[in-house]
Design an enzyme around this catalytic site. Structure first.
Site, PDB file in Angstrom:
ATOM      1  N   GLY A  85       0.778  -1.232   0.000  1.00 25.68           N
ATOM      2  CA  GLY A  85       0.000   0.000   0.000  1.00 25.68           C
ATOM      3  C   GLY A  85       0.810   1.282   0.000  1.00 25.68           C
ATOM      4  O   GLY A  85       0.339   2.308   0.491  1.00 25.68           O
ATOM      5  N   THR A  86       2.035   1.253  -0.560  1.00 21.91           N
ATOM      6  CA  THR A  86       2.838   2.481  -0.563  1.00 21.91           C
ATOM      7  C   THR A  86       2.220   3.562  -1.459  1.00 21.91           C
ATOM      8  O   THR A  86       2.278   4.742  -1.124  1.00 21.91           O
ATOM      9  CB  THR A  86       4.289   2.198  -0.991  1.00 21.91           C
ATOM     10  OG1 THR A  86       4.295   1.549  -2.263  1.00 21.91           O
ATOM     11  CG2 THR A  86       5.001   1.336   0.035  1.00 21.91           C
ATOM     12  N   ASN A  87       1.621   3.168  -2.577  1.00 20.53           N
ATOM     13  CA  ASN A  87       0.949   4.163  -3.420  1.00 20.53           C
ATOM     14  C   ASN A  87      -0.316   4.688  -2.748  1.00 20.53           C
ATOM     15  O   ASN A  87      -0.638   5.865  -2.856  1.00 20.53           O
ATOM     16  CB  ASN A  87       0.629   3.583  -4.808  1.00 20.53           C
ATOM     17  CG  ASN A  87       1.833   3.624  -5.731  1.00 20.53           C
ATOM     18  OD1 ASN A  87       2.459   4.659  -5.905  1.00 20.53           O
ATOM     19  ND2 ASN A  87       2.173   2.486  -6.306  1.00 20.53           N
ATOM     20  N   HIS A 128       1.719   2.324 -13.465  1.00 19.88           N
ATOM     21  CA  HIS A 128       2.542   1.220 -13.962  1.00 19.88           C
ATOM     22  C   HIS A 128       4.012   1.616 -13.834  1.00 19.88           C
ATOM     23  O   HIS A 128       4.382   2.738 -14.208  1.00 19.88           O
ATOM     24  CB  HIS A 128       2.201   0.905 -15.423  1.00 19.88           C
ATOM     25  CG  HIS A 128       2.963  -0.272 -15.954  1.00 19.88           C
ATOM     26  ND1 HIS A 128       2.634  -1.568 -15.636  1.00 19.88           N
ATOM     27  CD2 HIS A 128       4.061  -0.340 -16.754  1.00 19.88           C
ATOM     28  CE1 HIS A 128       3.495  -2.387 -16.226  1.00 19.88           C
ATOM     29  NE2 HIS A 128       4.371  -1.671 -16.908  1.00 19.88           N
TER      30      HIS A 128
END
Length: 197
Positions: A12-14, A110
């Protein structure tokens, strides 16, 4: 106020980059209303909990077909009155029902400069392994609209990142996240939320 649903499959870093950008004002006129995990036990769901964001697991394994899973995700997003779906490291395939129901309202990050190292089979570390194997000097990340072609939708934003001598796939992955993904994904959301895309 743009209502965002985030699809996650890992750490979940984004997702965290989006949460941080909303809290520090880099994203305005938007809120995350739901986080959907592809499997239980992923840290992205813990990030949602720590930030008081409702979350749910809709696992592909719980359904008999891709179509049934796709329908469940679609119905959940409609129930939450989502305006924009953000695929933030989501490793499940999105089906036709969701794509048609949320036409031009699903974006993905991406970890390459599309059209390089994209399409079926190119995800996660595999992208960075391919970039290093090919010997490119520049890689990066792309935010694009999701359509029926894997990584084939219109490009919204791209940012280049230098490949350095001695990079491993893991080192390159971290640099691409820090220098590109965590910048352009929040920026794209802010542009959408404020009617600039």
């Amino acid at each position: 106020m743009l209502r965002i649903g985030v699809l996650v499959s890992g750490g979940g870093t984004n997702l965290q980059a989006i949460i941080d950008a909303i809290s520090n004002g880099k994203i305005t006129n938007a809120e995350i209303v739901t986080v959907v995990g592809s499997r239980p036990g992923i840290y992205a769901l813990e990030r949602a909990k720590l930030n008081n964001i409702p979350s749910i697991v809709i696992s592909r394994k719980a359904f008999n077909s891709l179509e049934e899973h796709d329908t469940a995700v679609c119905e959940h997003m409609k129930y939450c009155d989502v305006d924009l779906i953000v695929m933030a490291g989501y490793l499940s395939i999105v089906g036709d029902k969701l794509i048609n129901e949320f036409n031009n309202k699903i974006i993905n990050i991406h970890p390459s400069l599309i059209p390089s190292f994209c399409g079926p089979g190119f995800y996660g570390l595999k992208v960075h392994e391919a970039a290093l194997e090919r010997g490119v000097k520049i890689t990066g990340a792309t935010v694009h609209i999701v359509n029926e072609v894997c990584d084939g939708g219109p490009i919204l934003l791209q940012k280049a990142v230098e490949v350095k001598p001695g990079d491993t796939p893991e080192v390159l992955q971290k640099r691409v996240m820090e220098e590109a993904e965590w910048e352009i994904l929040p920026k794209a959301i802010d542009l959408i939320a404020n009617g600039k895309i």
